[in-house]
Design a protein around this motif. Sequence first.
Motif, PDB file in Angstrom:
ATOM      1  N   TYR A  40     -12.090  -2.415   2.697  1.00  0.00           N
ATOM      2  CA  TYR A  40     -10.681  -2.685   2.433  1.00  0.00           C
ATOM      3  C   TYR A  40     -10.265  -1.911   1.186  1.00  0.00           C
ATOM      4  CZ  TYR A  40      -6.577  -5.317   0.829  1.00  0.00           C
ATOM      5  OH  TYR A  40      -5.323  -5.669   0.386  1.00  0.00           O
ATOM      6  N   PRO A  41      -9.087  -1.283   1.121  1.00  0.00           N
ATOM      7  CA  PRO A  41      -7.935  -1.429   2.019  1.00  0.00           C
ATOM      8  C   PRO A  41      -7.838  -0.358   3.107  1.00  0.00           C
ATOM      9  CG  PRO A  41      -7.267  -0.278   0.040  1.00  0.00           C
ATOM     10  CD  PRO A  41      -8.732  -0.543  -0.105  1.00  0.00           C
ATOM     11  N   LYS A  68       0.818  -1.230   0.000  1.00  0.00           N
ATOM     12  CA  LYS A  68       0.000   0.000   0.000  1.00  0.00           C
ATOM     13  C   LYS A  68       0.846   1.273   0.000  1.00  0.00           C
ATOM     14  CE  LYS A  68      -3.496  -2.600   2.559  1.00  0.00           C
ATOM     15  NZ  LYS A  68      -2.642  -3.783   2.790  1.00  0.00           N
ATOM     16  N   LEU A 124      -8.049   2.709  -4.950  1.00  0.00           N
ATOM     17  CA  LEU A 124      -6.780   2.556  -4.253  1.00  0.00           C
ATOM     18  C   LEU A 124      -6.070   1.263  -4.611  1.00  0.00           C
ATOM     19  CD1 LEU A 124      -7.814   3.719  -0.655  1.00  0.00           C
ATOM     20  CD2 LEU A 124      -6.450   5.005  -2.320  1.00  0.00           C
ATOM     21  N   ASN A 125      -4.740   1.291  -4.478  1.00  0.00           N
ATOM     22  CA  ASN A 125      -3.959   0.068  -4.580  1.00  0.00           C
ATOM     23  C   ASN A 125      -4.228  -0.822  -3.376  1.00  0.00           C
ATOM     24  OD1 ASN A 125      -2.447  -0.246  -6.936  1.00  0.00           O
ATOM     25  ND2 ASN A 125      -0.866   1.163  -6.242  1.00  0.00           N
ATOM     26  N   THR A 126      -4.230  -2.135  -3.606  1.00  0.00           N
ATOM     27  CA  THR A 126      -4.408  -3.102  -2.529  1.00  0.00           C
ATOM     28  C   THR A 126      -3.261  -4.105  -2.585  1.00  0.00           C
ATOM     29  OG1 THR A 126      -5.611  -4.769  -3.817  1.00  0.00           O
ATOM     30  CG2 THR A 126      -6.902  -2.932  -2.910  1.00  0.00           C
ATOM     31  N   GLY A 127      -3.327  -5.110  -1.728  1.00  0.00           N
ATOM     32  CA  GLY A 127      -2.368  -6.211  -1.819  1.00  0.00           C
ATOM     33  C   GLY A 127      -2.623  -7.085  -3.023  1.00  0.00           C
ATOM     34  N   LYS A 184      -4.310  -5.065  -8.946  1.00  0.00           N
ATOM     35  CA  LYS A 184      -3.976  -4.393  -7.690  1.00  0.00           C
ATOM     36  C   LYS A 184      -5.054  -3.430  -7.196  1.00  0.00           C
ATOM     37  CE  LYS A 184       0.307  -5.691  -6.618  1.00  0.00           C
ATOM     38  NZ  LYS A 184       0.537  -6.486  -5.393  1.00  0.00           N
ATOM     39  N   ARG A 185      -5.730  -2.753  -8.097  1.00  0.00           N
ATOM     40  CA  ARG A 185      -6.669  -1.710  -7.669  1.00  0.00           C
ATOM     41  C   ARG A 185      -7.920  -2.343  -7.058  1.00  0.00           C
ATOM     42  NH1 ARG A 185      -5.827   3.634  -9.407  1.00  0.00           N
ATOM     43  NH2 ARG A 185      -3.712   3.827 -10.201  1.00  0.00           N
ATOM     44  N   ARG A 216      -0.626  12.827  -1.437  1.00  0.00           N
ATOM     45  CA  ARG A 216       0.077  11.571  -1.138  1.00  0.00           C
ATOM     46  C   ARG A 216       1.382  11.814  -0.385  1.00  0.00           C
ATOM     47  NH1 ARG A 216      -4.083   8.332  -1.091  1.00  0.00           N
ATOM     48  NH2 ARG A 216      -5.052   8.026  -3.147  1.00  0.00           N
TER      49      ARG A 216
END
Length: 426
Positions: free
Chosen positions: A341-342, A154, A226-229, A217-218, A168
Motif C-alpha cells: 500500500y498505497p 493520493k 508516497l502519500n497515503t490516506g 501522510k507518507r 508526476r
Amino acid sequence: MNVLLLGSGGREHAMAWSIAESSKLNNLYIAPGNPGTGEVGTNVDLSFSDFQQIRDFIQEKSVDLTVVGPEKPLVNGIVDFLEENGHPVFGPSKYAAQLEGSKKFANEFMKQNRIPTAEFETYTRSQFDQALQVIKAKDEYPVVLKADGLAGGKGVFICETEEEVVKRLDELKENEKFEDAAQTLVVEEFMEGQEASVFVISDGQTAKILHYAQDHKRIGDGDTGLNTGGMGAYCPTPVIGNKMLQRVEKEIILPTISAMLLDDNPYKGILYCGLMITDDGPKVVEFNCRLGDPECQAILPSLESDFLELIYAAATESLDQKEVRIDDLYRCCVVLASDGYPVEYEKGKEITGIDDVSDALVFHAGTKSQNDKIYTDGGRVLSVVGQGESLKQAINNTYEEVEKISFENKYFRSDIGAKGLVYFDH
C-alpha cells in the motif's frame, strides 16, 4: 433515535462506536459497514451512489438522522437530496462540499475571502505542458502538484526536482485512476512548517472546535515515500498551542463559515482544516468536508460530550445550545496496512490477535469476515488507538498493543507521534 451512518472505513467504525455510546440512540444502521461496525450496530447493504435506495431505507426504518462519513457522496449531493425529501442529515451541501471536491474552488474561495493559504495557479488538462514550462521557468523547488478533484488522498505530489514534476504530470495525465480528478491541475507553492489538523463542527451559523491532531501522510518512517490516506495520527498536537488555536479560529474557521453563510450556502457538518503552521502563522493546506481518517479514530475517543447529540444539533441548527468537551489524555492511532500500500498489495490474509488487545481500541477498515474469521480486504486494514497521560505514554501503550495483532504482510510506521515528542524534550 434511529441513525443511519454511511461508510465502511476506520473513520466510520470510530464514528459508529462513538454514536453507540449515546443514551439517545435507539437503532444504529451502518451502510455498508465492516466487521467492526457490525459489533456496535447493524450493517446494511446499501450503495452510496443509489440515493433513492438510501431514501427508501430511511423511510422504512424511520431513521431520524443520516450521518455521512466519506467525502464522495457529500460531493455528489446526497445531503441536498435527503434534505429535499425532509430527512435530517449531518454533512455539508453539494456546494459547500466543493471545499474538498475541488482544489481550484477551495483556493479561489480562500483567495476571495482572504483566508491564508499557498500561492497557486490552475491549468486545464490541455495546459499541462504550459504548467511544466512555468514551473521550469520559476525553478523553485519543492513545488506541489494537486489533482483538482477527489483522488482518495493520493492526488497530491510534492516534487523536489524538474524530473519528478515531469513524472508526476505524466502520471496525472495517463493513469486512469486520475482521469476524473485531474481534469484540472492546481500548482501550489511549497509551504514550510509543521502540518496539523483542526476539526470543526458547524450548524451553518455556529462553529465549534472539536479537537486538533497531527496526521502522518507518507508511507515511510521519517515522512518518506508516497502519500497515503494516512498512516497514523495523535492528539492533541503540541504544534498548536492555545494562542495558535485562537488564530486558526479567527483567521480561518470564522471567515470560512461566515463567507458560506453570507453566500446563502451555510456550511453544516464537519470542516476539516488541514493546516501548515508556518513562521507567518497558520495557513490552509486543504479543507475536507468530513472527519479525517485516521485522525477521527484518535479524536472521537477523547470526546466527553455526547457525539450523537452534537451531530444532531448541527444537523438541526441548534449547536449553540451544546458544549464540546474533551478529556485531558493523549491518544495515538497507528494504522496497520497491507505491505505494498498505497500501490499494489495482497488481500485475504487471516488476521489474528485482535481479541488479545486489552489496553487500546481497534477500529476496522479494510477487513472482511468469513467463517467466523477476519481477513484483510484493503490497503489500510486496522487502526489501533492507545491513550496515556503523556504523549510518550500514549505512543508506548499503542505500540505494545500493535504487536499483539498479526497477519501476513502486516506493515506499519514505527514513528507515529514522534514528531510531537520534540516539543516536550527540554
